[in-house]
Each structure stands twice: as structure tokens, then as C-alpha cells.
Design a protein around this motif. Structure first.
Motif, mmCIF file in Angstrom:
data_model
loop_
_atom_site.group_PDB
_atom_site.id
_atom_site.type_symbol
_atom_site.label_atom_id
_atom_site.label_comp_id
_atom_site.label_asym_id
_atom_site.label_seq_id
_atom_site.Cartn_x
_atom_site.Cartn_y
_atom_site.Cartn_z
ATOM 1 N N VAL A 62 2.767 1.456 -10.454
ATOM 2 C CA VAL A 62 1.938 0.968 -9.577
ATOM 3 C C VAL A 62 2.481 -0.356 -8.995
ATOM 4 O O VAL A 62 2.445 -1.439 -9.446
ATOM 5 C CB VAL A 62 0.452 0.606 -9.895
ATOM 6 N N PRO A 63 3.306 -0.260 -7.889
ATOM 7 C CA PRO A 63 3.891 -1.365 -7.053
ATOM 8 C C PRO A 63 3.548 -2.381 -6.779
ATOM 9 O O PRO A 63 3.893 -3.666 -6.608
ATOM 10 C CB PRO A 63 5.083 -0.785 -6.328
ATOM 11 N N MET A 64 2.072 -2.189 -6.079
ATOM 12 C CA MET A 64 1.352 -3.657 -5.629
ATOM 13 C C MET A 64 2.131 -4.418 -4.744
ATOM 14 O O MET A 64 2.678 -5.463 -4.639
ATOM 15 C CB MET A 64 1.054 -4.635 -6.611
ATOM 16 N N ILE A 65 3.041 -3.568 -3.694
ATOM 17 C CA ILE A 65 3.854 -4.124 -2.850
ATOM 18 C C ILE A 65 3.454 -5.342 -1.848
ATOM 19 O O ILE A 65 4.301 -6.142 -1.536
ATOM 20 C CB ILE A 65 4.551 -2.768 -2.068
ATOM 21 N N GLU A 66 2.230 -5.409 -1.735
ATOM 22 C CA GLU A 66 1.830 -6.465 -0.908
ATOM 23 C C GLU A 66 1.745 -7.689 -1.583
ATOM 24 O O GLU A 66 1.916 -8.948 -1.079
ATOM 25 C CB GLU A 66 0.379 -6.363 -0.484
ATOM 26 N N GLN A 229 -2.380 -10.018 7.121
ATOM 27 C CA GLN A 229 -1.797 -9.000 8.085
ATOM 28 C C GLN A 229 -1.335 -7.666 7.651
ATOM 29 O O GLN A 229 -1.532 -6.813 8.386
ATOM 30 C CB GLN A 229 -0.346 -9.794 8.497
ATOM 31 N N ALA A 230 -1.074 -7.241 6.335
ATOM 32 C CA ALA A 230 -0.954 -5.902 5.992
ATOM 33 C C ALA A 230 -2.175 -5.272 6.130
ATOM 34 O O ALA A 230 -2.425 -4.204 6.440
ATOM 35 C CB ALA A 230 -0.523 -6.176 4.562
ATOM 36 N N VAL A 231 -3.274 -5.734 5.783
ATOM 37 C CA VAL A 231 -4.793 -5.005 5.633
ATOM 38 C C VAL A 231 -5.147 -4.961 7.180
ATOM 39 O O VAL A 231 -5.511 -3.719 7.418
ATOM 40 C CB VAL A 231 -5.764 -5.846 4.955
ATOM 41 N N ALA A 232 -4.854 -5.819 8.070
ATOM 42 C CA ALA A 232 -5.074 -5.661 9.499
ATOM 43 C C ALA A 232 -4.379 -4.623 10.041
ATOM 44 O O ALA A 232 -5.008 -3.707 10.796
ATOM 45 C CB ALA A 232 -4.878 -6.945 10.098
ATOM 46 N N ASP A 233 -3.020 -4.543 9.616
ATOM 47 C CA ASP A 233 -2.409 -3.299 10.060
ATOM 48 C C ASP A 233 -2.675 -1.901 9.808
ATOM 49 O O ASP A 233 -2.826 -1.078 10.430
ATOM 50 C CB ASP A 233 -0.766 -3.467 9.549
#
Length: 276
Positions: A62-66, A229-233
Motif C-alpha cells: 500500500v504505497p500511500m503515494i500522497e 491539491q491531490a484530493v481536489a484533482d
């Protein structure tokens, strides 16, 4: 291979703890790893890698890249291969058109090139985000204010993801497969709010907002800007219709259809997920 311990990263997370439970039900040795309990593991602390990997031949990644530096994840995967890991099941994310999400594509390539047996799970949005994660608080407040327009998402149940992951970790037939995992139908957030309201007895409404408004809400809740920003994307991708296609990954992997969002909502409500 099945008697060597299987390492499950994110062992306390939405999918990880479910994978751990399934492997234990199968009487498969499992090592649940997290930053706080069980086997201690932190991508940013390389002293934790060796004990976590000792004797392991299969790994749920599970990378959790954010939240984690890509270089640390890459170094860990290389270390895992050096330590003898033969099989990796990667929890990835689907991008538009069913391909890899751009943030996950380097990891998919890394896993493919690093271990003999790999399975990639390109998951859609988790249904459990509404009951166990960052959308739980908005549900409890009575308003889902999101920049998703009237876009629809084929929300996937974390129980289905865990079933596929456990199968891929223990059965050679899943090696070399890429499974795109979604629910059986695409739903708008307006429909989601209605289903949760009906099942929970609480009034929940959906309010479309613009990106700036939503980013401000997340910032005030304490999320760092890169996560905001990642979640908004991701929300804006739903607005464009990126999450609407329904995939057959659950059926291909397990020979059965995925669980519906309505069934998830009924179960979550019955468990008290949305009680005060």
C-alpha cells in the motif's frame, strides 16, 4: 510459499486490516505492519524495513503515494526483492480510461520489473471513505460539499478489494494480472447522499462547490497543501466523468459480481457508522 509470513503494509488501514483478517481466516501466516501497532513499519525509517521483511516471500504493498516520498517506496521495493520477496500485490488506483493513475504508474512499472510474480489492483474510490475516512465528518455534519459537479463514480467496496488481494497473495493464478476494481454501478454524490440519508436516518445533502472553496475547507481541517491539491484533482476528475466506467475486475478475480453501494450503506448504517 504459503507457510512463509505474508507482509501486509497498512495493516490497520481500510484495506490492510481486512486483508489481514482474510489471511488469518485462511490460516495463512501474516505479519500486519503499521507505524503504530503490530510490526512497526515506516517508509521513512529504513531501520524498520529489515524486521518487517524477515522471512517474507509475499507482500501487500500500500504505497500511500500522497504522504510518502516516491524514492523511499522505490528503495523499499528494491530492498524487498533483495530480501527474497517473490510476490507483490500492489494497491494502485485507476486513471481515466482504465489505465494507471499518473501518480501510480511509476510504482506499477517498478513492481513489474522488481519481482517474479505481481498483481496490480487499480481500485476506484472506496465506498468506505464515507464511513471510515475523510468524508465521514462531512456526512456527520449533514453536508457533502465537493467540487465533483454531477459526475458519477463506480465506488468500490473495500471488502471486495480485500477479497481480491487475499486471493492474489495466496493463489498463483492471479500472477501477472491487472484488475480494475469498481462497484457494479456509477453513482453521483447526490445519489450517495440520498442513500446514506435513507439508511442512516440522518439528513445528508450534496452541495457542489468550486475547487477554491473545497481547498479552503480541507486546509482549515489541517490537511497539507499537497494532499489538498491531490484530493481536489480527484474530485474534478469525477466531475469530468473519469470515475463513471464500471470495470469487471472483481468478477474476473473472484467469479462473482462486486457488492453494491446500497448494500455497503445498509451494512455501515447497521454497524452504527453514522450514529452520534
Amino acid at each position: 510459499m504459503t507457510r512463509a509470513p505474508i507482509l501486509v503494509l497498512g495493516g490497520r488501514g481500510k484495506t490492510g486490516r481486512r486483508v489481514v483478517a482474510r489471511l488469518r481466516d485462511l490460516d495463512v501466516p501474516v505479519r500486519a505492519a503499521s507505524r503504530t501497532t503490530g510490526t512497526l513499519f515506516d517508509y521513512g525509517d529504513r531501520t524498520t524495513w529489515g524486521p518487517a521483511l524477515e522471512g517474507v516471500q509475499a507482500l501487500y504493498l500500500v504505497p500511500m503515494i500522497e504522504f510518502v516520498d516516491l524514492a523511499d517506496i522505490s528503495a523499499f521495493v528494491h530492498r524487498a526483492a533483495e530480501e527474497g520477496v517473490q510476490r507483490v500485490v500492489l494497491l494502485s488506483a485507476r486513471g481515466e480510461g482504465g489505465g494507471a493513475h499518473p501518480h501510480q504508474e511509476p510504482l506499477e512499472t517498478l513492481v513489474r520489473e522488481s519481482v517474479p510474480q505481481w498483481t496490480i489492483l487499480r481500485a476506484g474510490w472506496f465506498a468506505q471513505n464515507f464511513s471510515e475516512d475523510y468524508l465521514h465528518e462531512p456526512v456527520m455534519s449533514g453536508e457533502l460539499a465537493l467540487p465533483a459537479g454531477e459526475g458519477r463514480e463506480a465506488f468500490v467496496d473495500a471488502e471486495d478489494i480485500a477479497d481480491v488481494a487475499a486471493a492474489a497473495l495466496t493463489d498463483d493464478r492471479h500472477a501477472g494480472q491487472v484488475y480494475e476494481l469498481t462497484g457494479p454501478e456509477a453513482l453521483s454524490f447526490r445519489t450517495v447522499a440520498s442513500l446514506i440519508s435513507e439508511a442512516s436516518g440522518r439528513e445528508v445533502r450534496y452541495t457542489p462547490v468550486d475547487r477554491a472553496t473545497y481547498a479552503g475547507l480541507l486546509t482549515r481541517q489541517g490537511y497539507p497543501d499537497d494532499v489538498v491539491q491531490a484530493v481536489a484533482d480527484l474530485m474534478e476528475a469525477i466531475a469530468r466523468g473519469a470515475g463513471e466506467p464500471v470495470a469487471d475486475g472483481v468478477n474476473r478475480a473472484l467469479g462473482r459480481p462486486p457488492r453494491s453501494f446500497a448494500d455497503y450503506v445498509k451494512e455501515a448504517a447497521a454497524s452504527g457508522a453514522w450514529k452520534d
